[in-house]
Motif scaffolding. Structure first.
Motif, PDB file in Angstrom:
ATOM      1  N   GLU A 159       9.641 -10.152 -23.497  1.00 35.25           N
ATOM      2  CA  GLU A 159       8.713 -10.890 -24.353  1.00 35.25           C
ATOM      3  C   GLU A 159       8.517 -12.292 -23.813  1.00 35.25           C
ATOM      4  N   SER A 160       7.288 -12.793 -23.991  1.00 35.74           N
ATOM      5  CA  SER A 160       6.952 -14.124 -23.517  1.00 35.74           C
ATOM      6  C   SER A 160       6.044 -14.804 -24.525  1.00 35.74           C
ATOM      7  N   ASN A 161       6.268 -16.094 -24.728  1.00 34.09           N
ATOM      8  CA  ASN A 161       5.409 -16.887 -25.615  1.00 34.09           C
ATOM      9  C   ASN A 161       4.361 -17.661 -24.831  1.00 34.09           C
ATOM     10  N   ALA A 162       4.468 -17.657 -23.515  1.00 31.14           N
ATOM     11  CA  ALA A 162       3.529 -18.402 -22.673  1.00 31.14           C
ATOM     12  C   ALA A 162       2.531 -17.423 -22.066  1.00 31.14           C
ATOM     13  N   PRO A 163       1.265 -17.449 -22.505  1.00 28.18           N
ATOM     14  CA  PRO A 163       0.282 -16.513 -21.948  1.00 28.18           C
ATOM     15  C   PRO A 163       0.153 -16.685 -20.441  1.00 28.18           C
ATOM     16  N   GLY A 164       0.029 -15.585 -19.767  1.00 29.86           N
ATOM     17  CA  GLY A 164      -0.123 -15.599 -18.319  1.00 29.86           C
ATOM     18  C   GLY A 164      -0.971 -14.423 -17.887  1.00 29.86           C
ATOM     19  N   VAL A 165      -0.789 -14.003 -16.653  1.00 29.69           N
ATOM     20  CA  VAL A 165      -1.537 -12.895 -16.082  1.00 29.69           C
ATOM     21  C   VAL A 165      -0.535 -11.897 -15.531  1.00 29.69           C
ATOM     22  N   ASP A 166      -0.790 -10.618 -15.746  1.00 29.52           N
ATOM     23  CA  ASP A 166       0.030  -9.555 -15.182  1.00 29.52           C
ATOM     24  C   ASP A 166      -0.751  -8.885 -14.057  1.00 29.52           C
ATOM     25  N   TYR A 167      -0.038  -8.194 -13.177  1.00 26.58           N
ATOM     26  CA  TYR A 167      -0.662  -7.538 -12.024  1.00 26.58           C
ATOM     27  C   TYR A 167      -0.079  -6.150 -11.822  1.00 26.58           C
ATOM     28  N   ILE A 168      -0.917  -5.239 -11.371  1.00 24.82           N
ATOM     29  CA  ILE A 168      -0.459  -3.946 -10.883  1.00 24.82           C
ATOM     30  C   ILE A 168      -0.708  -3.964  -9.390  1.00 24.82           C
ATOM     31  N   GLY A 169       0.369  -3.942  -8.600  1.00 27.87           N
ATOM     32  CA  GLY A 169       0.252  -4.027  -7.146  1.00 27.87           C
ATOM     33  C   GLY A 169       0.539  -2.694  -6.484  1.00 27.87           C
ATOM     34  N   ILE A 170      -0.324  -2.298  -5.558  1.00 30.79           N
ATOM     35  CA  ILE A 170      -0.196  -1.007  -4.874  1.00 30.79           C
ATOM     36  C   ILE A 170      -0.028  -1.263  -3.376  1.00 30.79           C
ATOM     37  N   TRP A 171       1.026  -0.705  -2.779  1.00 29.20           N
ATOM     38  CA  TRP A 171       1.157  -0.712  -1.324  1.00 29.20           C
ATOM     39  C   TRP A 171       0.867   0.717  -0.878  1.00 29.20           C
ATOM     40  N   PRO A 172      -0.337   0.968  -0.294  1.00 25.66           N
ATOM     41  CA  PRO A 172      -0.830   2.336  -0.113  1.00 25.66           C
ATOM     42  C   PRO A 172      -0.192   3.147   1.006  1.00 25.66           C
ATOM     43  N   ASP A 173       0.519   2.508   1.900  1.00 27.19           N
ATOM     44  CA  ASP A 173       1.108   3.246   3.029  1.00 27.19           C
ATOM     45  C   ASP A 173       2.403   2.562   3.406  1.00 27.19           C
ATOM     46  N   VAL A 174       3.530   3.108   2.941  1.00 27.56           N
ATOM     47  CA  VAL A 174       4.801   2.434   3.210  1.00 27.56           C
ATOM     48  C   VAL A 174       5.131   2.404   4.690  1.00 27.56           C
ATOM     49  N   SER A 175       4.532   3.295   5.486  1.00 27.42           N
ATOM     50  CA  SER A 175       4.789   3.288   6.931  1.00 27.42           C
ATOM     51  C   SER A 175       4.042   2.157   7.637  1.00 27.42           C
ATOM     52  N   GLY A 176       3.008   1.597   6.990  1.00 29.48           N
ATOM     53  CA  GLY A 176       2.234   0.511   7.599  1.00 29.48           C
ATOM     54  C   GLY A 176       1.416   0.946   8.799  1.00 29.48           C
ATOM     55  N   GLN A 177       1.021   2.212   8.857  1.00 37.89           N
ATOM     56  CA  GLN A 177       0.293   2.746  10.016  1.00 37.89           C
ATOM     57  C   GLN A 177      -1.194   2.940   9.741  1.00 37.89           C
ATOM     58  N   ASN A 178      -1.730   2.207   8.752  1.00 38.86           N
ATOM     59  CA  ASN A 178      -3.145   2.263   8.401  1.00 38.86           C
ATOM     60  C   ASN A 178      -3.551   3.648   7.885  1.00 38.86           C
ATOM     61  N   LEU A 179      -2.603   4.343   7.251  1.00 37.50           N
ATOM     62  CA  LEU A 179      -2.900   5.621   6.623  1.00 37.50           C
ATOM     63  C   LEU A 179      -3.532   5.351   5.257  1.00 37.50           C
ATOM     64  N   THR A 180      -4.256   6.328   4.721  1.00 34.17           N
ATOM     65  CA  THR A 180      -5.038   6.065   3.516  1.00 34.17           C
ATOM     66  C   THR A 180      -4.584   6.874   2.310  1.00 34.17           C
ATOM     67  N   MET A 181      -4.850   6.278   1.134  1.00 33.49           N
ATOM     68  CA  MET A 181      -4.727   6.990  -0.134  1.00 33.49           C
ATOM     69  C   MET A 181      -5.994   6.722  -0.922  1.00 33.49           C
ATOM     70  N   ASP A 182      -6.386   7.686  -1.751  1.00 29.38           N
ATOM     71  CA  ASP A 182      -7.566   7.543  -2.599  1.00 29.38           C
ATOM     72  C   ASP A 182      -7.097   7.314  -4.028  1.00 29.38           C
ATOM     73  N   VAL A 183      -7.651   6.288  -4.674  1.00 27.43           N
ATOM     74  CA  VAL A 183      -7.296   5.970  -6.056  1.00 27.43           C
ATOM     75  C   VAL A 183      -8.538   6.143  -6.921  1.00 27.43           C
ATOM     76  N   GLU A 184      -8.433   7.038  -7.911  1.00 25.84           N
ATOM     77  CA  GLU A 184      -9.550   7.320  -8.808  1.00 25.84           C
ATOM     78  C   GLU A 184      -9.503   6.434 -10.056  1.00 25.84           C
ATOM     79  N   SER A 185      -8.291   6.119 -10.526  1.00 27.50           N
ATOM     80  CA  SER A 185      -8.182   5.266 -11.710  1.00 27.50           C
ATOM     81  C   SER A 185      -6.795   4.647 -11.794  1.00 27.50           C
ATOM     82  N   ILE A 186      -6.735   3.549 -12.555  1.00 31.77           N
ATOM     83  CA  ILE A 186      -5.487   2.842 -12.839  1.00 31.77           C
ATOM     84  C   ILE A 186      -5.493   2.578 -14.337  1.00 31.77           C
TER      85      ILE A 186
END
Length: 193
Positions: A159-186
């Motif tokens: 819980e927080s009393n100080a309004p802020g901003v939240d984020y959903i962060g996605i790292w799409p390829d843990v190998s870092g080899q420029n491989l792709t994933m398709d995201v339809e919704s969050i």
């Protein structure tokens, strides 16, 4: 052309190019959303709204549409590992302070509807729920399949009393080899009152 005219004209042209790049899609339309709406509907991005995803260093994004060119899903990739990337949340969705206020202290279910990319498919991705100063979910890892599937995890921010901003962060390829994933919704919903 004299310098006293040339330089102001060049500066005006550069300013116009920058302004055009920043506002290419027109100004962001924000509608007031009530706390009751957030409690009932949660947060979601799909279709054209996926264009609001933010792209940090080390990642890339493209958009795929149907025959009418409307955005159907986002194609995400990472060309470096998360460990080698500059500090960031990955490709991220921002939840403004209205959401942060309602979601604070609530048990949440975060869901990505995703699949391995059609070209250079990624095998694994991670997703995090970040808050500013009152707890993060930590990296949640998933193995991608060939069909769109819901990948979910649960998290309760402190819980927080100080309004802020939240984020959903996605790292799409843990190998870092420029491989792709398709995201339809969050989406994020409250699963306990």
């Amino acid at each position: 052309m004299p310098d006293r005219i040339f330089y102001p004209v060049i500066i005006a042209i550069i300013a116009a190019i920058i302004a055009g790049a920043l506002f290419a899609g027109g100004p962001l339309k924000t509608e007031a959303i009530s706390a009751d709406d957030i409690r009932r509907d949660g947060f979601s991005l799909s279709g054209e709204q996926l264009r609001r995803l933010v792209i940090p260093a080390g990642t890339a994004i493209d958009f795929a549409g149907d025959s009418e060119a409307a955005t159907r899903y986002a194609v995400l990739s990472a060309f470096m590992t998360r460990a080698d990337a500059p500090s960031s949340a990955g490709i991220f969705a921002e939840l403004n302070s209205d959401y942060e206020t309602v979601f604070s202290g609530q048990k949440l279910r975060i869901t990505l509807r995703a699949r391995a990319g059609r070209e250079r498919p990624s095998e694994r991705f991670t997703v995090n729920y970040y808050t500013v100063g009152h707890g993060d979910s930590g990296a949640q890892g998933f193995t991608l399949g060939p069909e769109f599937t819901d990948y979910s995890f649960e998290f309760t921010p402190r819980e927080s009393n100080a309004p802020g901003v939240d984020y959903i962060g996605i790292w799409p390829d843990v190998s870092g080899q420029n491989l792709t994933m398709d995201v339809e919704s969050i989406s994020v919903i409250i699963i306990s009152p």
